[in-house]
Design an enzyme around this catalytic site. Structure first.
Site, PDB file in Angstrom:
ATOM      1  CB  SER A  48      -1.066  -0.016   1.205  1.00 54.05           C
ATOM      2  OG  SER A  48      -1.929   0.998   1.107  1.00 54.05           O
ATOM      3  CG  ASP A 107      -6.980  -3.255  -3.776  1.00 49.35           C
ATOM      4  OD1 ASP A 107      -7.558  -2.173  -3.420  1.00 49.35           O
ATOM      5  OD2 ASP A 107      -5.574  -3.304  -3.452  1.00 49.35           O
ATOM      6  CG  HIS A 143      -5.667  -2.398  -0.185  1.00 49.14           C
ATOM      7  ND1 HIS A 143      -4.856  -2.081  -1.199  1.00 49.14           N
ATOM      8  CD2 HIS A 143      -5.250  -1.613   0.956  1.00 49.14           C
ATOM      9  CE1 HIS A 143      -3.848  -1.497  -0.791  1.00 49.14           C
ATOM     10  NE2 HIS A 143      -4.076  -0.858   0.549  1.00 49.14           N
TER      11      HIS A 143
END
Length: 696
Positions: free
Chosen positions: A309, A603, A654
């Site tokens: 991320s 996602d 995610h």
């Protein structure tokens, strides 16, 4: 009421029939009092009658209510769910902390109460036995897949080869208090972000928690009296709280193939800070550089970096060598030289990378909202707004300059009111990041508003300016000093940008390092609806005390000189409030709209375009990849198992992708020296979308 009307008419008729006389005022007053008494008496009778009717109706409704909405069903259900949640989240070791935590709360609130010592060992033993009988698939922390990916790789004869560094994403690193001031001393060395202690502090010390978590608006560093630092070690980001794992699955599987603290390093960071302040305050990049060089010196091997991320932006190898690699190469900063990455980094794995930005980062700074808040059920939304309002959330976000690194890199995403990932036949474009419905834009209470202001929709470029105009000048200066969100196509300028720290977090404005032997692997999930753009609504003009210094203040250069607009008188409005138009839902349109959020591909958190466009197209071009680094893209379809709380082995959410079998096997392959087995894998239309981007 009929009797009341009749009596009223009777008195009126009697009064009318009486001849006029010179009766005394006292007699008239007595007549009027008698009339009032009668009227009041009749009104009381009518009220009692209506009350009886209402009671009868309510009694009837109670009888007609279904069993599952009655208290005698809901109360036991709540107890049962509470016990089940305890089985899921509470670990046996937590019982040892109950006594000490209770004493801490008593001391904090200055309660004179002596708590006797209680031996909880028997309770712990029984809890362990009881919990072991719960089916694994119902546990959030363990679901029966522990160590499986590592065991499969070990069976092939694979073992640790390259040292590996793990870089967590935004908000996944625990933050703990090191404040010794009287206001914050009660939670010294306690986690203020992550863990159940965070829940306790937010619930009972909300104002102190907010004050501690906010950064100084001018320096972007610690505010007076508060000091928060990232937790250290592998445990800092293994789990967000008990039962909710983050990196622990990756660590478990790497441990099976002989990784430990000698060749595995998790590098937590204070995600609130801007990239520059990470080095300025914590020496983050200096320490990471030393760690990687230490691995090379002791083991004679390059390092594999796996970043998740926002970590991909911090590392900026994927978000383009991110801050770390650019910083380490710069002769003015890290001093590693232009060949440092080539000599020290074997592979860079970006997991769910936020390369071209995240829509929710924009909405959070504008109105303190995102999909997660506007799509809550009405009861939850009401409680959240009363307990932690949009304005309070916005104020907190605007002190966290680190999150602004994930603003949408506007120039490739939104151009001429279209977006590369618009579906054919779309009724509205994601190119308009923020749009307004005509019907949802009321006139200001302070006067009429031009139709232009009512209907102007905004691209990401427009939205960036518009959001900054509604933030304090200190925040504007912080953004200007640290970030840039455009695109640079001139190769000579790209080379010069290597010396400009503001450009380092934007892969469109810097080049990848000259490291031809390094490999970049982009890994992310696809198949989960993701917030992509928004419908917003306007409210009336109002003052905002938190932005009291100006109406619109815009910084135009990285100095202390800002252009200030004179603040209007206090009886005049400052700016219009804006919020996500949560009343607007349209499930049949394209793109689908749910509570004011226009959904796209991705996602669940990061849009598909941001996840993959640089990997499949941008970094394939010599302009941004002069060293010819090999870039591989691996997409995992989102295929969760419904009866497993976090999706199981094939989820690609995610965060939950960190526990998926596919990702863990990929990381182990790269770390154990068989990264050549990793090949491109596509399940989306990212290559088509990426070709539509205006790269040239």
């Amino acid at each position: 009421m009929s009797n009341l009307s009749q009596r009223t008419r009777t008195w009126s008729t009697s009064d009318a029939a009486e001849p006029s006389s010179d009766t005394s005022d006292t007699g008239k007053e007595q007549d009027q009092l008698q009339l009032n008494r009668v009227l009041v008496h009749d009104a009381q009778l009518e009220f009692k009658r209506q009350a009886k009717i209402f009671d009868a109706q309510m009694h009837k409704m109670k009888k007609e209510r279904r069993f599952f909405v009655k208290a005698r069903f809901l109360f036991p259900l709540g107890i049962l769910l509470g016990i089940l949640l305890g089985f899921i989240l509470i670990q046996p070791s937590d019982f040892q902390d109950i006594h000490s935590n209770l004493l801490l709360l008593i001391e904090e609130y200055d309660i004179s109460l002596k708590i006797p010592d209680i031996d909880l060992s028997r309770v712990e033993l029984e809890w362990t036995r009881f919990r072991s009988n719960i089916p694994e698939v119902w546990k959030l922390n363990n679901d029966g897949r522990e160590f499986q990916a590592g065991e499969a790789m070990k069976a092939r004869g694979l073992t640790a080869h390259y040292p590996i560094v793990l870089v967590p994403g935004i908000v996944s690193t625990g933050l703990e208090s090191w404040s010794t001031s009287p206001d914050h001393r009660a939670f010294f060395r306690e986690k203020l972000w992550g863990g159940f202690n965070m829940v306790t502090q937010v619930a009972f010390n909300r104002d102190k928690w907010i004050a501690a978590m906010m950064l100084d608006p001018v320096t972007g560093l610690d505010p007076p009296g508060a000091k928060i630092r990232a937790a250290e070690g592998i445990g800092a980001a293994s789990s967000f709280m008990t039962g909710y794992w983050i990196w622990s699955k990756v660590v478990e599987n790497l441990a099976v193939v002989n990784y430990d603290t000698n060749n595995l390093h998790l590098t937590p960071y204070d995600w609130r800070l801007s990239m520059w302040n990470l080095e300025e305050r914590d020496g983050y990049f200096s320490r990471l550089k030393s760690t990687i060089e230490g691995f090379k010196k002791r083991q004679g091997k390059k390092t594999v970096i796996a970043a998740h991320s926002m970590g991909s932006t911090v590392m900026l190898v994927l978000d383009l060598l991110g801050v770390d690699f650019k910083w380490v190469e710069s002769p003015e900063h890290g001093g590693g030289g232009l060949d440092w990455v080539e000599n020290h980094i074997e592979s860079y794995i970006t997991i769910g990378g936020t390369h071209l930005g995240v829509a929710k980062a924009m909405a959070a700074f504008l109105s303190g909202e995102m999909k997660d808040t506007v799509q809550m059920n009405p009861a939850g939304a009401y409680v959240l707004e009363r307990f932690f309002s949009r304005k309070e959330r916005q104020k907190l976000f605007c002190s966290w300059a680190g999150s602004a690194s994930m603003w949408i890199k506007a120039s490739t995403d939104h151009h001429l009111r279209w977006a590369p990932d618009d579906e054919p036949g779309s009724s509205h474009t994601h190119g308009e990041l923020i749009a307004f419905r005509q019907a949802a834009v009321p006139l200001s209470a302070h006067g009429s508003i031009s139709s232009i202001e009512q209907t102007k929709n905004m691209t990401a470029d427009d939205a960036s300016t518009w959001i900054l105009e509604r933030t304090p000048s200190t925040f504007q200066k912080m953004i200007w000093d640290n970030y840039s969100f455009g695109i640079e196509r001139d190769e000579e300028v790209l080379k010069k940008n290597a010396l400009d720290p503001r450009k380092w977090s934007n892969p469109l404005e810097v080049q990848l390092p000259n490291a031809p032997s390094m490999k970049i692997i982009c890994v992310y999930g696809h198949g989960k609806e993701t917030e992509r753009s928004y419908w917003y609504a306007h409210g009336p003009h109002e003052h905002d005390e938190s932005f009291a210094e100006v109406e619109h203040s815009t910084c135009t250069d990285p100095t202390d000189k800002c252009n200030y607009t004179v603040r209007p008188p206090l009886d005049m409005p400052v700016s219009r409030t804006s919020w996500i138009d949560a009343d607007y839902t349209h499930e049949t349109t394209t793109p689908k709209v749910r509570n004011g959020v226009k959904m796209g591909e991705g996602d669940g958190t990061v849009s598909l375009l941001s996840l993959g466009a640089m990997c499949v197209e941008g970094w394939k071009r010599p302009r941004w990849n002069p060293g010819g680094i090999n870039v591989t893209t691996v997409e995992f379809p989102h295929q969760p198992v419904p009866n497993i709380p976090r999706g199981g082995a094939n989820t690609s959410d995610h965060v939950d992708i960190l526990g998926s079998t596919g990702l863990n096997e990929l990381i182990i392959k790269v770390a154990t020296g068989v990264g050549h087995e990793v090949e491109d894998q596509f399940v989306s239309r990212i290559r088509e979308y990426a070709r539509r981007v205006r790269w040239d």
